[in-house]
Design an enzyme around this catalytic site. Structure first.
Site, PDB file in Angstrom:
ATOM      1  N   TYR A 145       0.847  -1.203   0.000  1.00  0.00           N
ATOM      2  CA  TYR A 145       0.000   0.000   0.000  1.00  0.00           C
ATOM      3  C   TYR A 145       0.875   1.241   0.000  1.00  0.00           C
ATOM      4  CZ  TYR A 145       0.768  -0.399   5.137  1.00  0.00           C
ATOM      5  OH  TYR A 145       1.317  -0.542   6.386  1.00  0.00           O
ATOM      6  N   MET A 147       1.514   5.362   0.999  1.00  0.00           N
ATOM      7  CA  MET A 147       1.117   6.281   2.074  1.00  0.00           C
ATOM      8  C   MET A 147       1.790   7.648   1.961  1.00  0.00           C
ATOM      9  SD  MET A 147       2.985   4.792   5.491  1.00  0.00           S
ATOM     10  CE  MET A 147       2.586   6.252   6.443  1.00  0.00           C
ATOM     11  N   ARG A 149       2.706  11.352   4.391  1.00  0.00           N
ATOM     12  CA  ARG A 149       2.734  12.004   5.706  1.00  0.00           C
ATOM     13  C   ARG A 149       1.847  13.251   5.595  1.00  0.00           C
ATOM     14  NH1 ARG A 149       3.947   8.149   8.813  1.00  0.00           N
ATOM     15  NH2 ARG A 149       6.029   7.287   8.670  1.00  0.00           N
ATOM     16  N   GLN A 185       9.621  -5.808   6.072  1.00  0.00           N
ATOM     17  CA  GLN A 185       9.083  -4.602   5.452  1.00  0.00           C
ATOM     18  C   GLN A 185      10.111  -3.951   4.556  1.00  0.00           C
ATOM     19  OE1 GLN A 185      11.121  -3.693   7.747  1.00  0.00           O
ATOM     20  NE2 GLN A 185      11.203  -1.506   8.067  1.00  0.00           N
ATOM     21  N   SER A 223       1.837   7.426  12.839  1.00  0.00           N
ATOM     22  CA  SER A 223       0.729   7.016  11.964  1.00  0.00           C
ATOM     23  C   SER A 223      -0.581   7.678  12.367  1.00  0.00           C
ATOM     24  CB  SER A 223       0.540   5.494  11.988  1.00  0.00           C
ATOM     25  OG  SER A 223       1.647   4.845  11.422  1.00  0.00           O
TER      26      SER A 223
HETATM   27  O1  76R Z   1      15.874   2.378   9.457  1.00  0.00           O
HETATM   28  C1  76R Z   1      15.053   1.498   9.755  1.00  0.00           C
HETATM   29  O2  76R Z   1      14.475   0.780   8.922  1.00  0.00           O
HETATM   30  C2  76R Z   1      14.688   1.311  11.206  1.00  0.00           C
HETATM   31  C3  76R Z   1      13.758   2.349  11.718  1.00  0.00           C
HETATM   32  C4  76R Z   1      12.573   2.628  10.794  1.00  0.00           C
HETATM   33  C5  76R Z   1      12.389   3.768  10.016  1.00  0.00           C
HETATM   34  C6  76R Z   1      13.271   4.982   9.873  1.00  0.00           C
HETATM   35  C7  76R Z   1      11.434   1.760  10.552  1.00  0.00           C
HETATM   36  C8  76R Z   1      11.259   0.504  11.126  1.00  0.00           C
HETATM   37  N1  76R Z   1      10.587   2.380   9.688  1.00  0.00           N
HETATM   38  C9  76R Z   1      11.135   3.594   9.313  1.00  0.00           C
HETATM   39  C10 76R Z   1      10.615   4.518   8.416  1.00  0.00           C
HETATM   40 MN1  76R Z   1       8.738   1.717   9.079  1.00  0.00          MN
HETATM   41  N2  76R Z   1       6.963   1.014   8.442  1.00  0.00           N
HETATM   42  C11 76R Z   1       5.995   1.760   7.813  1.00  0.00           C
HETATM   43  C12 76R Z   1       4.785   0.992   7.767  1.00  0.00           C
HETATM   44  O3  76R Z   1       0.850   1.220   8.268  1.00  0.00           O
HETATM   45  C13 76R Z   1       1.551   2.059   8.870  1.00  0.00           C
HETATM   46  O4  76R Z   1       1.128   2.667   9.907  1.00  0.00           O
HETATM   47  C14 76R Z   1       2.908   2.405   8.392  1.00  0.00           C
HETATM   48  C15 76R Z   1       3.455   1.503   7.274  1.00  0.00           C
HETATM   49  C16 76R Z   1       5.053  -0.241   8.323  1.00  0.00           C
HETATM   50  C17 76R Z   1       4.105  -1.403   8.486  1.00  0.00           C
HETATM   51  C18 76R Z   1       6.430  -0.219   8.762  1.00  0.00           C
HETATM   52  C19 76R Z   1       7.088  -1.272   9.381  1.00  0.00           C
HETATM   53  N3  76R Z   1       8.439   3.445   8.020  1.00  0.00           N
HETATM   54  C20 76R Z   1       9.384   4.408   7.810  1.00  0.00           C
HETATM   55  C21 76R Z   1       8.847   5.349   6.844  1.00  0.00           C
HETATM   56  C22 76R Z   1       9.597   6.561   6.269  1.00  0.00           C
HETATM   57  C23 76R Z   1       9.127   7.770   6.991  1.00  0.00           C
HETATM   58  C24 76R Z   1       9.927   8.982   6.787  1.00  0.00           C
HETATM   59  O5  76R Z   1      11.114   8.940   6.452  1.00  0.00           O
HETATM   60  O6  76R Z   1       9.300  10.018   7.010  1.00  0.00           O
HETATM   61  C25 76R Z   1       7.573   4.939   6.534  1.00  0.00           C
HETATM   62  C26 76R Z   1       6.598   5.578   5.571  1.00  0.00           C
HETATM   63  C27 76R Z   1       7.331   3.749   7.304  1.00  0.00           C
HETATM   64  C28 76R Z   1       6.141   3.048   7.287  1.00  0.00           C
HETATM   65  N4  76R Z   1       9.121  -0.044  10.105  1.00  0.00           N
HETATM   66  C29 76R Z   1      10.230  -0.370  10.846  1.00  0.00           C
HETATM   67  C30 76R Z   1       8.315  -1.174  10.026  1.00  0.00           C
HETATM   68  C31 76R Z   1       8.965  -2.248  10.739  1.00  0.00           C
HETATM   69  C32 76R Z   1       8.415  -3.671  10.844  1.00  0.00           C
HETATM   70  C33 76R Z   1      10.144  -1.739  11.258  1.00  0.00           C
HETATM   71  C34 76R Z   1      11.172  -2.482  12.102  1.00  0.00           C
HETATM   72  C35 76R Z   1      12.236  -3.033  11.208  1.00  0.00           C
HETATM   73  C36 76R Z   1      13.307  -3.783  11.961  1.00  0.00           C
HETATM   74  O7  76R Z   1      13.761  -3.305  13.009  1.00  0.00           O
HETATM   75  O8  76R Z   1      13.677  -4.843  11.441  1.00  0.00           O
END
Ligand code: 76R
Length: 249
Positions: A145, A147, A149, A185, A223
């Protein structure tokens, strides 16, 4: 002025969704169907070789519901390679039986919210490079999906200071970590490339985990206050060896 975050950008990504024209598939001769299946398998063999050589990766899923029948996610080092791949697919015999359903163009993205450790640029680390050029897991289920901000009144992500955004994303990552081994992810950035700001691609062994993680994350401030979501696509894996039985009529 609010500071943007530096991003680390990896492979180019194309989510390519197609609907099968089952009516014309059923009307086609056996020979034509065989030719189409052969052309599809040949493409998959080619994509497999690219993945084997670590020059890209792909995922192939059967979409559940009526939004499409097939979802492919392709990763390649350049946008040109994505385009070549897409054109080759379009020219194949199999594509004569496919209609475009949806597509999404983006880039594997990691952000530099965390300060560099010991002055080392994280982009130079082998583990970062592996995350920027990932081999997609062949897990049983996919969920994709797009998304954004939010930027509405007081709830404007783009007027928040970088350290505040970093803190909110850190909290978000703590929720994410609870799903280690259950969810993989891939965040792809699409600002300037497609209609939304990010693509979210999740893989799971159990599709219930998609509902659980997305639901739990709805309560993370990043979120609940700042997330806007597009259309969801879910699917089950299509393995190369299962192509003939999937297409058998
Ligand atoms: O750098 C990294 O990957 C670790 C920290 C992290 C960041 C910076 C991280 C971890 N995410 C990051 C950024 Mn994420 N993520 C989503 C969704 O449905 C929703 O509400 C949101 C959709 C999921 C399911 C998810 C999962 N993440 C982001 C960003 C960029 C935002 C920006 O830069 O402004 C988005 C849009 C986003 C959205 N995230 C994780 C996960 C999971 C499972 C982790 C943990 C990964 C791990 O530690 O292995």
């Amino acid at each position: 002025m609010v500071e943007a975050v530096e991003t680390m950008d990896g492979w180019y990504s194309l989510h390519d969704l197609r609907t099968i024209d089952w009516d014309s598939w059923k009307l086609a001769s056996d020979a034509e169907r065989q030719e189409a299946i052969g052309s599809f398998e040949k493409l998959v063999t080619k994509w497999d070789a690219v993945e084997e050589a670590k020059n890209g990766s792909h995922a192939m899923y059967k979409v559940v519901g009526q939004k499409a029948d097939l979802m492919f996610m392709f990763l390649r080092p350049t946008m040109d390679e994505l385009s070549e791949l897409e054109t080759e697919f379009n020219k194949s015999k199999f594509a004569e039986f496919l209609q475009p359903a949806h597509s999404y163009v983006s880039i594997i993205e990691l952000s530099k919210y965390r300060p560099a450790k010991d002055g080392v640029d994280p982009e130079t680390l082998p583990e970062t490079q592996a995350r920027l050029k990932p081999i997609l897991p062949k897990w049983e289920h996919i969920c994709f999906y797009p998304m954004d901000r939010r930027r509405q009144g007081e709830e404007n992500w783009y007027t928040l200071e970088k350290d505040v955004r970093g803190k909110l994303l850190y909290e978000h990552s703590m929720t994410g970590r609870k799903y280690a081994n259950k969810i993989k992810q891939f965040i792809t950035g699409s600002i300037g490339l497609d209609n939304w700001e990010w693509g979210v691609t999740l893989f799971a062994h159990d599709p219930l985990e998609f509902k659980k993680i997305v639901y739990e994350m709805r309560f993370d401030e990043v979120s609940s206050k700042y997330g806007e979501f597009g259309e969801f696509f879910v699917g089950n894996i299509l393995k190369k060896e299962d192509i003939p039985s999937y297409l058998h009529v």
